[in-house]
Every structure is written in C-alpha cells, then in structure tokens.
Design a protein around this motif. Structure first.
Motif, PDB file in Angstrom:
ATOM      1  N   ALA A  62      -9.231-122.453  15.955  1.00  3.45           N
ATOM      2  CA  ALA A  62      -9.467-123.288  14.783  1.00  3.45           C
ATOM      3  C   ALA A  62     -10.104-122.471  13.665  1.00  3.45           C
ATOM      4  O   ALA A  62     -10.815-121.488  13.904  1.00  3.45           O
ATOM      5  CB  ALA A  62     -10.360-124.468  15.154  1.00  3.45           C
ATOM      6  N   ILE A  63      -9.821-122.879  12.425  1.00  2.00           N
ATOM      7  CA  ILE A  63     -10.429-122.275  11.243  1.00  2.00           C
ATOM      8  C   ILE A  63     -11.386-123.297  10.636  1.00  2.00           C
ATOM      9  O   ILE A  63     -11.037-124.478  10.468  1.00  2.00           O
ATOM     10  CB  ILE A  63      -9.354-121.872  10.211  1.00  2.00           C
ATOM     11  CG1 ILE A  63      -8.430-120.802  10.798  1.00  2.00           C
ATOM     12  CG2 ILE A  63      -9.993-121.355   8.924  1.00  2.00           C
ATOM     13  CD1 ILE A  63      -7.300-120.403   9.862  1.00  2.00           C
ATOM     14  N   ASN A  64     -12.558-122.868  10.297  1.00  2.00           N
ATOM     15  CA  ASN A  64     -13.550-123.756   9.712  1.00  2.00           C
ATOM     16  C   ASN A  64     -13.192-124.017   8.253  1.00  2.00           C
ATOM     17  O   ASN A  64     -13.474-123.208   7.367  1.00  2.00           O
ATOM     18  CB  ASN A  64     -14.944-123.126   9.818  1.00  2.00           C
ATOM     19  CG  ASN A  64     -16.030-124.060   9.298  1.00  2.00           C
ATOM     20  OD1 ASN A  64     -15.780-125.254   9.058  1.00  2.00           O
ATOM     21  ND2 ASN A  64     -17.239-123.543   9.128  1.00  2.00           N
ATOM     22  N   ALA A  65     -12.510-125.144   8.007  1.00  2.00           N
ATOM     23  CA  ALA A  65     -12.093-125.474   6.647  1.00  2.00           C
ATOM     24  C   ALA A  65     -13.258-125.904   5.768  1.00  2.00           C
ATOM     25  O   ALA A  65     -13.095-126.015   4.542  1.00  2.00           O
ATOM     26  CB  ALA A  65     -11.041-126.577   6.684  1.00  2.00           C
ATOM     27  N   MET A  66     -14.436-126.178   6.349  1.00  2.00           N
ATOM     28  CA  MET A  66     -15.598-126.590   5.563  1.00  2.00           C
ATOM     29  C   MET A  66     -16.462-125.408   5.166  1.00  2.00           C
ATOM     30  O   MET A  66     -17.486-125.587   4.487  1.00  2.00           O
ATOM     31  CB  MET A  66     -16.438-127.586   6.376  1.00  2.00           C
ATOM     32  CG  MET A  66     -15.659-128.785   6.887  1.00  2.00           C
ATOM     33  SD  MET A  66     -14.806-129.673   5.548  1.00  2.00           S
ATOM     34  CE  MET A  66     -16.231-130.266   4.641  1.00  2.00           C
ATOM     35  N   SER A  67     -16.076-124.217   5.555  1.00  2.00           N
ATOM     36  CA  SER A  67     -16.860-123.031   5.206  1.00  2.00           C
ATOM     37  C   SER A  67     -16.778-122.771   3.706  1.00  2.00           C
ATOM     38  O   SER A  67     -15.733-123.004   3.076  1.00  2.00           O
ATOM     39  CB  SER A  67     -16.332-121.820   5.983  1.00  2.00           C
ATOM     40  OG  SER A  67     -16.931-120.630   5.515  1.00  2.00           O
ATOM     41  N   PRO A  68     -17.853-122.282   3.083  1.00  2.00           N
ATOM     42  CA  PRO A  68     -17.796-121.964   1.638  1.00  2.00           C
ATOM     43  C   PRO A  68     -16.846-120.808   1.330  1.00  2.00           C
ATOM     44  O   PRO A  68     -16.446-120.634   0.181  1.00  2.00           O
ATOM     45  CB  PRO A  68     -19.251-121.604   1.298  1.00  2.00           C
ATOM     46  CG  PRO A  68     -19.860-121.215   2.610  1.00  2.00           C
ATOM     47  CD  PRO A  68     -19.202-122.065   3.647  1.00  2.00           C
ATOM     48  N   ASN A  69     -16.463-120.039   2.346  1.00  2.00           N
ATOM     49  CA  ASN A  69     -15.527-118.929   2.142  1.00  2.00           C
ATOM     50  C   ASN A  69     -14.059-119.360   2.251  1.00  2.00           C
ATOM     51  O   ASN A  69     -13.166-118.533   2.076  1.00  2.00           O
ATOM     52  CB  ASN A  69     -15.800-117.819   3.160  1.00  2.00           C
ATOM     53  CG  ASN A  69     -17.200-117.260   3.034  1.00  2.00           C
ATOM     54  OD1 ASN A  69     -17.712-117.122   1.926  1.00  2.00           O
ATOM     55  ND2 ASN A  69     -17.821-116.968   4.164  1.00  2.00           N
ATOM     56  N   TYR A  70     -13.825-120.635   2.567  1.00  2.00           N
ATOM     57  CA  TYR A  70     -12.456-121.130   2.754  1.00  2.00           C
ATOM     58  C   TYR A  70     -11.923-121.669   1.431  1.00  2.00           C
ATOM     59  O   TYR A  70     -12.584-122.487   0.767  1.00  2.00           O
ATOM     60  CB  TYR A  70     -12.429-122.223   3.816  1.00  2.00           C
ATOM     61  CG  TYR A  70     -11.046-122.755   4.130  1.00  2.00           C
ATOM     62  CD1 TYR A  70     -10.224-122.101   5.027  1.00  2.00           C
ATOM     63  CD2 TYR A  70     -10.558-123.910   3.518  1.00  2.00           C
ATOM     64  CE1 TYR A  70      -8.962-122.572   5.325  1.00  2.00           C
ATOM     65  CE2 TYR A  70      -9.297-124.396   3.801  1.00  2.00           C
ATOM     66  CZ  TYR A  70      -8.498-123.718   4.708  1.00  2.00           C
ATOM     67  OH  TYR A  70      -7.239-124.199   4.993  1.00  2.00           O
ATOM     68  N   CYS A  71     -10.731-121.215   1.038  1.00  2.00           N
ATOM     69  CA  CYS A  71     -10.085-121.681  -0.201  1.00  2.00           C
ATOM     70  C   CYS A  71      -9.179-122.857   0.155  1.00  2.00           C
ATOM     71  O   CYS A  71      -8.119-122.677   0.768  1.00  2.00           O
ATOM     72  CB  CYS A  71      -9.293-120.555  -0.856  1.00  2.00           C
ATOM     73  SG  CYS A  71      -8.496-121.039  -2.399  1.00  2.00           S
ATOM     74  N   ARG A  72      -9.598-124.045  -0.234  1.00  2.00           N
ATOM     75  CA  ARG A  72      -8.883-125.256   0.166  1.00  2.00           C
ATOM     76  C   ARG A  72      -7.495-125.329  -0.474  1.00  2.00           C
ATOM     77  O   ARG A  72      -6.517-125.705   0.176  1.00  2.00           O
ATOM     78  CB  ARG A  72      -9.708-126.480  -0.230  1.00  2.00           C
ATOM     79  CG  ARG A  72      -9.155-127.786   0.319  1.00  2.00           C
ATOM     80  CD  ARG A  72     -10.044-128.961  -0.058  1.00  2.00           C
ATOM     81  NE  ARG A  72      -9.562-130.182   0.551  1.00  2.00           N
ATOM     82  CZ  ARG A  72      -9.886-130.605   1.768  1.00  2.00           C
ATOM     83  NH1 ARG A  72     -10.709-129.880   2.503  1.00  2.00           N
ATOM     84  NH2 ARG A  72      -9.405-131.734   2.265  1.00  2.00           N
TER      85      ARG A  72
END
Length: 686
Positions: A62-72
């Motif tokens: 899984a990828i943490n989509a809530m991380s500040p480093n994630y580009c939604r």
C-alpha cells in the motif's frame, strides 16, 4: 623467539550448527532502490505470490495517500489512464487513485551454494543455507495497461468503417502450407528464443501466499526454525579434518579447463593448418574470416610461389570486386537454410540486403545507415553487421568504405574488372526488382561536373566552315563513285522475314542498351561485326539466344538482357566476342533464331518499363508441339492474363483430344500462375 601459536592466540571457540528445517524455503530479499534505514516492515502488504521453480516473487504494498509527500492529482491521473472512467472489478485501482505499488523480483545470483543465513545465540552459531537471493524492484506494469487502453480507444475511433471495408474486400486465394519436420538446429534456436522462454515462464502458475509482519506471532514461530532443532552429539559429528584439508574445502583449487582447439581454421587461423587445404578452400577460409582485402594482401597470406591466375580464378568464386578490393560473397557468409544470429531472418533475405549494401559501395565511398535501413527493411543489428564488414563510421559522413580504391589491380587486370562489372549489373537488375528502386535514386549528388567550355563567336564560325567544307568533299567523292559505275559493285543486303513479324522497330528507349556499350558500360568496338552498319549478329550471339529460348521459351527484352549480362560475366578472361550489343541487335538475333514478339495488351495503368513490355516467344523448334505454343501466344495477344479453363477449352477446340499433360506442359514452359490467373513469364505485375 615467540612461537606461531603465541602470535595468533585462540580467544574463543564457537560451536557451529547446520540448521536444515528451512534449507529449501529460505530466501533473502534485497531492496536495492531504497536505503537500508527505510524498511518496509511497517508498510501494509496487500498481496504476495511466488513461482517456486523460477524463484519469482511479487509483492503488492500500500501507498500512504495521506502523506504530505504524496501528489494527489498525479495519483488520480495515473489511475484514470490505467482504468479509464468506468468502474469494474478488474480495475487496478479501486479508489480511483494510485494507492498501491507492486514489487517484482529478479535473481541476484543463480548459485547460492556459498551463501547462508546465520544466527548467533548463547555462544552457538546456527547456519541455514539460502534457497535464493532476490532483488525486489518496483514494477511498472500499470504503464503497459495504460498504453493498451489508449490503443483500444484509438482502434474504437477508427473502427467505424471497418465493417464496410471488410465487405468491399475482394475474395483472395488462400495458400495452404505444410510445415516441414523441425531440424535439431532449428529446435535449439527455438527453445533458446526470448518468445519461448517467456511462454515457459508464463506456464508456471502463481502460488498465493499470506504475509505475516515482523512482530507477528507466526513470524516469531518460523524464526525458531533458523536454529538447529537437534543438538545431540550422535547426530552432529565433529569436523575431523586437518587444517590443510579444511582450507582446501573452503577454497577449492580452480579446475583447469581443457581448451579444445578447433580442428580447422575457423575462428583463429593457423597458417600451418591453412596451407594444408586445397587452394580454393584456403581462399574461401581467408575471405570468410577477413571479409574484405586487396588482392596483393591475399597473395601475401598464401604460400610463396602460388600462381596468381589460379588465385584469381578461386577468388571470383567466393568474393566480389568492390572499388578494386575483394569482398566475400553474401551466400558464403550466410549459407542456405541458415538465419541471422541476431534476429532470426532467413539467409536468403540477409543476402539480398547485404548485396544492396555492397552495390551501394560500388557507386560511392560513403553511405548513410538510415537510407540503407529504409530500403532493405531489416533489423538494425543486421544492417550494422553488413556495414561493419566493409565500412567504418565517420562523424557527419555516415559509413565510409574501409579500404582505399585499388586502382593498380583494376589497371593490371582489366578483364577481371570488366567481368565483375557485368556481374554487378546483373545483381543491380535483381535488386531493382526486389527493392523497387532505380540506380538514379542513389547517384552521388556531389558528383564532379565537367567544366564549362567557353567558345567565342569567331571560333564557332570557323568550326562551322570546316564542317561544311568536309561535307562538300564527302558529297564530291560519292558523285565520283557513281560516275565510275562499272568499277563498283553495290552489295545488296539479304531481305529477312522481319516484315512479317509483329516487331517494334522504333528507336530504343533511354533505358535500353546503347550502341557501343552493354548496359551503359563503355567498351571497344567488336571485331566480329559492326552493328551501326546493320550487319547480321554474330553466330556466337545467335547461339546464345537459341540456347536461352530453348530453356525459357518466353522472355521479356529486359530479362534477356539480364541473362546476357550474366553470361558475359561468366565468360573466360580476355573474351570480347559479345561487346557493343544494342537492343536492336538482340532483337535481330531473336528474329533469326525463329522467335517472335508477342503483342501483350498490358493495362493502361501498368508500371512495367518499356523493356518489360516487349515480350518474345520461341515460335518454331521443329517439333509438332509448336502449334500449341503458337495458339497460346495468340490468346495472350487479347488479354495479358487468362484462366486455365479458357486455355484448355481453346486447345480442345482447335486440336482434338488434347491430353491434360500437354496443357500442363505448355503452361509450364511459357506461363506463371498467380491468384488463379495465368500470365506469360515476366509479365506479372505486382
């Protein structure tokens, strides 16, 4: 002096145990694209599967989509490209966002016999052999799925008229081919091909696994198997080896590989072994290995005292002359029933492509690889191999011929050079048909132009006056000759039956053979006949035409000239009987050999050249079967293609009881079949 034991004292003794509980199940995972401090222990593992025989593992994390480093926005765009706008159970990303990634394994090494996992506990070292070492790298298979979606959308947009196009397609003949038995060599190539290996890998099913985290109780239970389960002295024997034997076990000596020397001079030439072969084999072996060399270098490699005439005879069997240097023939490098080691292309196709490359170097010093590839349409690896045989890359100049032009050889052996030129003309004719080009397409654009000659008005007037004076003198001589009358006997030329033939007697087109040359190659005037005066062709030329038509029965003028050029190239050195043969002379020779032109009505949109539209057939051989051929020729004056049943019906109408064997014979001798229709030889249009 202190003893060796004191210099290297034993500090501690550790018992070593071999644990075998996980010997065939233990894998070491490496993550080379991620620092060792950033582990995946706390990442949610969604799926795991393995192919045990191939040692292939896939992990889905899984990828943490809530991380500040994630580009939604990027994650949503990737999901849209992969799955589209519709919702389906087979979607890769169910939440319309890239929320997971897949890791695929590759083997770090195939031999793990010297690797093991060790655990140290309470003064004991427990070792478990490794089954495999796998490197886990991110998989980008979702990009392939996005590309497939794009292609499907484009096909759907362009597929509106597909049904209409299919309905309008003509009925095409289906060719049935039977596969011949596979040879051992072909089978070995097939099982080592990339496609076969991919198919074998896909056949093994995936085994789905359950992932347990590092702190899970099941993981803790499995880690206990890393320790030797039984420490009974009866089962674990001590190592009773001397220090030297133990070192030999740790560092075994390298086994000396037996190098098998080649029986013949194949990859590394032994000159001593080479000179034991016949002269022809020596020349062939040298040319096959060297690919290209001047004649002087070839003589230097052969034994001293070798006859140069014999070497010339041998070299022409295995090589062609390019810019005065000898280049090995394509069929010597690529024998029949072989294929390219790079792409698997058959040898016949490779020979055509390489002949085109060599022919281009007969015209100019440098060629462009892109032009070569666009014409012969072969894989880049094969095109590069062709060029590397005879050329070297130059910056901003393409591929330049490797050796300088050997003008000394051409000057010393003009007969060989002339024969090779005739041979290249025959090869050029074949290549023009195969690759659909003309020689003018590849003529050097920077060819030197003759310098303009400046002539003044006074000089022009003077030259005109001289020509007029010469003409008056010539007319005066003719008048004196007529007055003499009785002293001159005018020889009347024999009247041939040329007027009865359907022969095109117009002046030859620009593509025909000019007077005084063979396909544009300048030569001296033949001592046997002077064609400019309209004399009868020589007996040698008539003999060639007769034998050729006895073999082929129907020929176009272009095909006859090609066969004639090949015949010239195969003649012995110094033979100059067939020089200065024009189109008119060849046509006269055909008439004298009882051949006639067949006026085939080609369609108006035909792309055939003028020489290909002049079709000649053998009219009379002295046998009773001639009437069948003449009837066939008459049918082809009404249409350029005919069905077999029409030919058979006409033969049955004019000649009673015509057996099927006679129909087969006349079609085999004079025609060729394509798509259910029959054409005269050489007239089929692509």
């Amino acid at each position: 002096m202190a003893s060796t034991d004191d210099d290297d004292p034993i500090i501690e003794e550790i018992d070593v145990y071999l644990a075998k509980s996980l010997a065939d199940k233990l894998y070491l995972f490496q993550y080379p694209v991620r620092p060792s401090t950033m582990t995946y222990d706390d990442v949610n593992h969604l799926m795991a599967k393995i192919k045990p025989k191939q040692q292939r593992v896939e992990l889905e994390m899984a990828i943490n989509a809530m991380s500040p480093n994630y580009c939604r926005s990027k994650g949503e765009q990737i999901a849209l490209n992969v799955d589209g706008t519709t919702f389906d159970e087979t979607n890769t990303y169910s939440v319309k966002m890239m929320d997971k990634q897949t890791f695929s394994s590759i083997q770090a090494t195939t031999n793990t016999s010297r690797y093991a996992a060790a655990v140290f506990r309470k003064g004991e070292l427990h070792i478990t052999p490794l089954t495999g070492i796998l490197q886990m790298r991110p998989s980008f298979s979702y990009l392939d799925k996005a590309d497939n979606k794009t292609r499907e959308r484009e096909a759907a947009n362009e597929g509106g008229d597909s049904s209409q196009d299919e309905a309008e397609e003509d009925v095409k003949a289906v060719t049935v081919r039977f596969a011949r038995p596979e040879s051992e060599q072909a089978r070995q190539r097939r099982i080592h091909s990339y496609e076969f290996l991919q198919k074998k890998q896909a056949e093994e099913p995936w085994v789905h696994l359950h992932y347990h985290g590092v702190k899970d109780s099941r993981s803790e239970h499995e880690r206990q198997y890393l320790f030797c389960q039984s420490v009974d002295a009866s089962e674990n024997s001590e190592l009773v080896k001397t220090p030297k034997e133990y070192l030999a076990m740790l560092m075994p000596p390298l086994a000396e590989e037996k190098i098998v020397k080649p029986v013949g001079p194949s990859n590394v030439l032994s000159m001593a072994q080479l000179r034991t072969l016949p002269l022809g084999e020596q020349v062939k072996t040298l040319m096959k290995n060297v690919k290209m060399m001047p004649f002087a270098n070839l003589m230097g490699l052969l034994a001293s005292g070798t006859d140069s005439t014999a070497v010339l005879r041998c070299i022409q069997q295995v090589a062609l002359l390019v810019q005065g240097n000898w280049v090995v023939k394509s069929d010597v490098l690529y024998p029949k029933n072989t294929c390219s080691p790079h792409s698997g292309v058959p040898a016949e196709v490779l020979c055509r492509g390489r002949d085109f490359v060599m022919w281009r170097f007969t015209l100019e010093r440098s060629v462009m690889r892109k032009e070569i590839a666009s014409t012969i349409k072969l894989p880049p690896e094969d095109v590069k191999e062709f060029l590397e045989h005879v050329a070297i890359p130059r910056i901003n100049r393409g591929w330049e011929f490797l050796l300088p032009t050997d003008g000394e050889f051409i000057k010393k052996h003009p007969d060989v050079a002339h024969r090779q030129h005739m041979l290249w003309l025959g090869i050029q004719s074949k290549l023009e048909k195969v690759f659909n080009f003309s020689k003018e397409d590849f003529m050097p654009k920077n060819a030197p132009q003759p310098e303009p000659v400046n002539v003044t008005g006074e000089e022009r007037l003077k030259m005109a006056q001289e020509r007029a004076h010469e003409n008056i003198s010539s007319l005066q001589k003719d008048l004196d000759t007529k007055r003499a009358g009785s002293s001159v006997h005018i020889k009347q030329e024999p009247v041939s039956d040329k007027d009865d033939e359907p022969m095109d007697t117009t002046s030859p087109p620009s593509s025909s053979i000019p007077n005084g040359s063979v396909n544009g190659y300048p030569s001296t005037t033949s001592p046997n006949f002077d064609h400019t005066n309209g004399n009868t062709p020589s007996p040698e030329l008539q003999d060639f035409v007769t034998k050729t038509f006895r073999k082929h029965f129907v020929l176009t003028l272009n095909e006859l000239k090609r066969l004639f050029n090949l015949h010239l190239a195969s003649m012995p050195a110094g033979w100059s009987v067939f020089q200065s043969v024009s189109d008119h002379v060849l046509q006269d020779a055909m008439l004298l050999c009882r051949c006639k032109q067949i006026m085939v009505p080609f369609p108006a949109q035909t792309t055939a050249a003028a020489d290909e539209q002049k079709v000649f057939g053998l009219w009379e051989t002295g046998e009773d079967f001639d009437k069948h051929r003449r009837l066939l020729y008459e049918l082809f004056t009404k249409n350029y293609r005919i069905r077999r049943n029409m030919i058979q019906a006409r033969l049955a109408q004019d000649f009673e009881d015509v057996p099927k064997t006679d129909v087969d014979r006349v079609l085999k001798e004079c025609c060729i079949s394509h798509a259910g229709m029959w054409y005269l030889k050489g007239t089929i249009q692509s």
